[in-house]
Design a protein around this motif. Structure first.
Motif, PDB file in Angstrom:
ATOM      1  N   THR A  47       0.814  -1.220   0.000  1.00 38.76           N
ATOM      2  CA  THR A  47       0.000   0.000   0.000  1.00 38.76           C
ATOM      3  C   THR A  47       0.845   1.266   0.000  1.00 38.76           C
ATOM      4  O   THR A  47       0.431   2.289  -0.558  1.00 38.76           O
ATOM      5  CB  THR A  47      -0.951   0.001   1.215  1.00 38.76           C
ATOM      6  OG1 THR A  47      -1.688  -1.212   1.253  1.00 38.76           O
ATOM      7  CG2 THR A  47      -1.926   1.169   1.132  1.00 38.76           C
ATOM      8  N   TRP A 149      -4.827  -0.896  -8.954  1.00 41.09           N
ATOM      9  CA  TRP A 149      -4.003  -1.366  -7.833  1.00 41.09           C
ATOM     10  C   TRP A 149      -4.535  -2.661  -7.225  1.00 41.09           C
ATOM     11  O   TRP A 149      -3.781  -3.588  -6.935  1.00 41.09           O
ATOM     12  CB  TRP A 149      -3.938  -0.267  -6.781  1.00 41.09           C
ATOM     13  CG  TRP A 149      -3.323  -0.690  -5.475  1.00 41.09           C
ATOM     14  CD1 TRP A 149      -2.028  -1.049  -5.252  1.00 41.09           C
ATOM     15  CD2 TRP A 149      -3.990  -0.777  -4.210  1.00 41.09           C
ATOM     16  NE1 TRP A 149      -1.849  -1.360  -3.922  1.00 41.09           N
ATOM     17  CE2 TRP A 149      -3.033  -1.195  -3.253  1.00 41.09           C
ATOM     18  CE3 TRP A 149      -5.306  -0.532  -3.783  1.00 41.09           C
ATOM     19  CZ2 TRP A 149      -3.352  -1.383  -1.902  1.00 41.09           C
ATOM     20  CZ3 TRP A 149      -5.616  -0.714  -2.443  1.00 41.09           C
ATOM     21  CH2 TRP A 149      -4.644  -1.134  -1.523  1.00 41.09           C
ATOM     22  N   ALA A 150      -5.852  -2.759  -7.035  1.00 38.01           N
ATOM     23  CA  ALA A 150      -6.428  -3.861  -6.254  1.00 38.01           C
ATOM     24  C   ALA A 150      -6.788  -5.084  -7.085  1.00 38.01           C
ATOM     25  O   ALA A 150      -6.555  -6.224  -6.653  1.00 38.01           O
ATOM     26  CB  ALA A 150      -7.669  -3.368  -5.515  1.00 38.01           C
ATOM     27  N   VAL A 223     -12.736  -3.207  -1.333  1.00 38.33           N
ATOM     28  CA  VAL A 223     -11.744  -4.046  -2.016  1.00 38.33           C
ATOM     29  C   VAL A 223     -10.555  -4.358  -1.110  1.00 38.33           C
ATOM     30  O   VAL A 223      -9.972  -5.445  -1.193  1.00 38.33           O
ATOM     31  CB  VAL A 223     -11.258  -3.398  -3.335  1.00 38.33           C
ATOM     32  CG1 VAL A 223     -12.400  -3.268  -4.319  1.00 38.33           C
ATOM     33  CG2 VAL A 223     -10.563  -2.073  -3.096  1.00 38.33           C
ATOM     34  N   THR A 224     -10.186  -3.423  -0.215  1.00 36.68           N
ATOM     35  CA  THR A 224      -9.059  -3.719   0.674  1.00 36.68           C
ATOM     36  C   THR A 224      -9.427  -4.823   1.663  1.00 36.68           C
ATOM     37  O   THR A 224      -8.597  -5.695   1.960  1.00 36.68           O
ATOM     38  CB  THR A 224      -8.601  -2.467   1.438  1.00 36.68           C
ATOM     39  OG1 THR A 224      -9.731  -1.823   2.043  1.00 36.68           O
ATOM     40  CG2 THR A 224      -7.912  -1.496   0.495  1.00 36.68           C
ATOM     41  N   MET A 227      -9.311  -8.003  -0.213  1.00 37.23           N
ATOM     42  CA  MET A 227      -7.916  -8.419  -0.394  1.00 37.23           C
ATOM     43  C   MET A 227      -7.368  -9.098   0.862  1.00 37.23           C
ATOM     44  O   MET A 227      -6.678 -10.124   0.786  1.00 37.23           O
ATOM     45  CB  MET A 227      -7.052  -7.208  -0.758  1.00 37.23           C
ATOM     46  CG  MET A 227      -7.308  -6.648  -2.146  1.00 37.23           C
ATOM     47  SD  MET A 227      -6.583  -4.993  -2.372  1.00 37.23           S
ATOM     48  CE  MET A 227      -4.836  -5.394  -2.379  1.00 37.23           C
TER      49      MET A 227
END
Length: 596
Positions: A47, A149-150, A223-224, A227
């Motif tokens: 991150t 990114w994700a 989404v984090t 993840m």
């Protein structure tokens, strides 16, 4: 310089982290701590570059009066701590909600290739959309950067653990994602409203879901958390494969593979095959245990790794044969089931038996069609960890069930005539199970002969047998009415005769207040056996000490509830159980003591 961001942590993120940690602390295993630490490190390292890019390009910012001012690559330390605390809370919630799962059971092949392909296509398409949004350099930039990114990370995780994820129960997975997501949406909305952090106009679509919560922020936290959870599922997939290998290894290995070894094996054997019959049998055993004894199933979660799986298979066999005897249509059928179990157990534990799985030889003898669907009895015996158990306790257990078949109200036959008969019965149906349990404990954690010599192991196992008898006496005191309903009286006839009562009188009036004296006498006998053997628990390996003490104390707590019920004059209604909150409190205390 300001403390607004640190106040967000003090008010919103640290309290749930502290509460979850305090509630779960006694149940933490070294492996779980390692798993969470790995995820935190990955989250922070992955991150920081992305977050630094957003700040440097003025996509979001932090007012000078909201942060202390210390930074790393332009990222305030408060923000880096947010990466840590979010990952920790989501990871810990996942660990708590999935604690009860027996991971190797979800390695069973399932039809999910089409679903997996669709998921991969969606994630890759989303990545492409993110690239388009990012290159537009307008109000879609922030959303595009989130997707770019994700989604590739999610696609990689999905490729590794997609089938395993689809096999897992949906509720704990969804709760692990949605609960922290909704909570962080609230925190983010309040923080944006206060100006603790700011998303610059011109880089966002400027759509708020509610209050000040921007669409991009809602997507970001969703989404984090996905993840983080998928990262944990991927780790659990690797652990499931490692546990499967350990269970399928005949001699118990006291040295668990390192995380690095597990990861390497996982990455190099993604498309390996498994013994489908074993996994089907394991699933059946878990279902049987969860249906017949939910408390035992949940309690087994306190045991670790391959020991838990061995215990599930042992408990499953005990439940299967118990049901085949108690639910048989007649005594002749029940006796035939016991005889069949004895014969197959002798063969299963024969030193001359080849090492191939039991069902392969049953196919040779009976034909593949007849053996394609093993009976529950044969399946439960086939799955017993014979290399880590001995035959004698299991045969004695069958002898206990034969004593059950000796009851006949019509013929006035009640086999528990004397106190010696009671002790023998309790030993056979409960002491033997405790003996087998401790055999498994020492097989997994007592390999160091300098720590547990043979004489010490035998002494502890003998104490365990005595403790098993104590728990059976509690069962008998609790279930006088329930046993009478199936024409059984486990109170010794010699005890009853002292008060001028017969077993037939008990069958006719199981609620009679006169029986209180026998109920109390049975509980005193349970307490005597408990006091005689409880000290040996402290000599057990620490990995098993807490779970075993929790199970024992829960049963003894039932004894106290039986006394209170009788003193209050409450008639029995259903099976008396310890409330869940009391069991959890007891488990927390006993596990705390065992780790101290």
């Amino acid at each position: 310089m300001g403390f607004d961001y640190w106040l967000v942590h003090l008010i919103w993120t640290l309290p749930p982290a502290t509460l979850l940690t305090a509630a779960y602390w006694p149940f933490f295993t070294r492996l779980e701590i390692t798993k969470i630490l790995i995820l935190i490190n990955i989250a922070v390292l992955s991150t920081i570059p992305w977050d630094s890019y957003l700040i440097r390009n003025r996509i979001w910012s932090y007012p000078a009066d909201a942060v202390v001012g210390h930074k790393l690559f332009e990222i305030p330390f408060e923000e880096i701590f947010f990466f840590i605390i979010q990952t920790y809370c989501t990871s810990l919630l996942y660990v708590i909600l999935t604690k009860h799962l027996v991971l190797p059971a979800y390695l069973l092949p399932r039809k999910g290739n089409f679903t997996k392909a669709i998921g991969s296509a969606i994630l890759m398409a989303g990545t492409g959309i993110g690239i388009i949004f990012t290159s537009s350099k307008n109000h879609l930039t922030y959303l595009g950067l989130i997707l770019v990114w994700a989604l590739p990370v999610l696609a990689f995780q999905w490729l590794l653990c997609g089938n395993f994820l689809l096999a897992l129960p949906k509720r704990p997975i969804l709760l692990s994602i949605l609960l922290p997501t909704f909570y962080l949406w609230i925190v983010d909305s309040l923080s944006l409203q206060r100006g603790t952090w700011v998303i610059e106009r011109g880089t966002k679509v400027d759509i708020q879901l509610w209050g000040s919560l921007d669409l991009e922020e809602a997507v970001f936290f969703l989404v984090t958390n996905v993840m983080v959870v998928l990262g944990l599922v991927t780790v659990d997939h690797a652990l499931a494969m490692a546990e499967y290998d350990m269970v399928m290894t005949k001699p118990a290995d006291s040295h668990q593979s390192s995380i690095a070894q597990i990861f390497w094996s996982y990455m190099t054997s993604q498309w390996r095959s498994f013994d489908v019959r074993f996994l089907e049998g394991l699933n059946a055993a878990i279902e049987k245990l969860s249906q017949k004894s939910q408390s035992m199933y949940l309690g087994s979660a306190m045991f670790q790794d391959r020991l838990r799986i061995d215990l599930v298979l042992l408990y499953s066999f005990c439940r299967v044969i118990d049901d085949l005897v108690d639910e048989a249509p007649d005594s002749k059928t029940a006796q035939a089931n016991i005889k069949e179990a004895s014969q197959v157990l002798h063969w299963r534990f024969s030193t001359k038996r080849p090492t191939k799985p039991l069902y392969e030889y049953l196919e040779v003898e009976n034909g593949p069609e007849q053996t394609s669907a093993l009976t529950p009895l044969l399946s439960s015996i086939a799955l017993l960890p014979a290399s880590r158990l001995t035959l004698k306790p299991l045969l004695e257990l069958l002898s206990g069930f034969e004593m059950d078949l000796g009851f006949s109200a019509e013929k006035q036959e009640f086999p528990i005539t004397t106190e010696s008969d009671l002790q023998l019965y309790a030993h056979r149906v409960a002491g033997t199970v405790a003996s087998s349990l401790l055999e498994l404990v020492f097989s997994h954690y007592g390999m160091d002969e300098n720590k547990y010599d043979r004489a010490q192991q035998e002494r502890i196992i003998n104490s365990g047998q005595c403790m098993g008898q104590a728990l059976q006496y509690v069962n008998i005191a609790r279930d006088i009415k329930r046993d009478a309903a199936i024409s059984r009286v486990y109170i010794p006839s010699s005890w009853l005769a002292e008060e001028g009562i017969t077993p037939t009188d008990v069958l006719a009036s199981p609620d009679d207040d006169k029986l209180a004296i026998f109920e109390d006498r049975m509980l005193r006998k349970a307490n005597d056996a408990y006091e005689q053997s409880v000290g040996a628990i402290d000599e057990l390996p620490k990995e098993a000490r807490g779970p075993i003490k929790t199970t024992i104390e829960s049963y003894m707590m039932i004894g106290g509830m039986v006394r209170k019920r009788r003193q209050a004059g409450i008639k029995e209604e259903g099976k008396l159980k310890v409330p869940l909150w009391r069991r959890l409190r007891l488990a927390w205390w006993e596990m705390s003591v065992s780790h101290s």
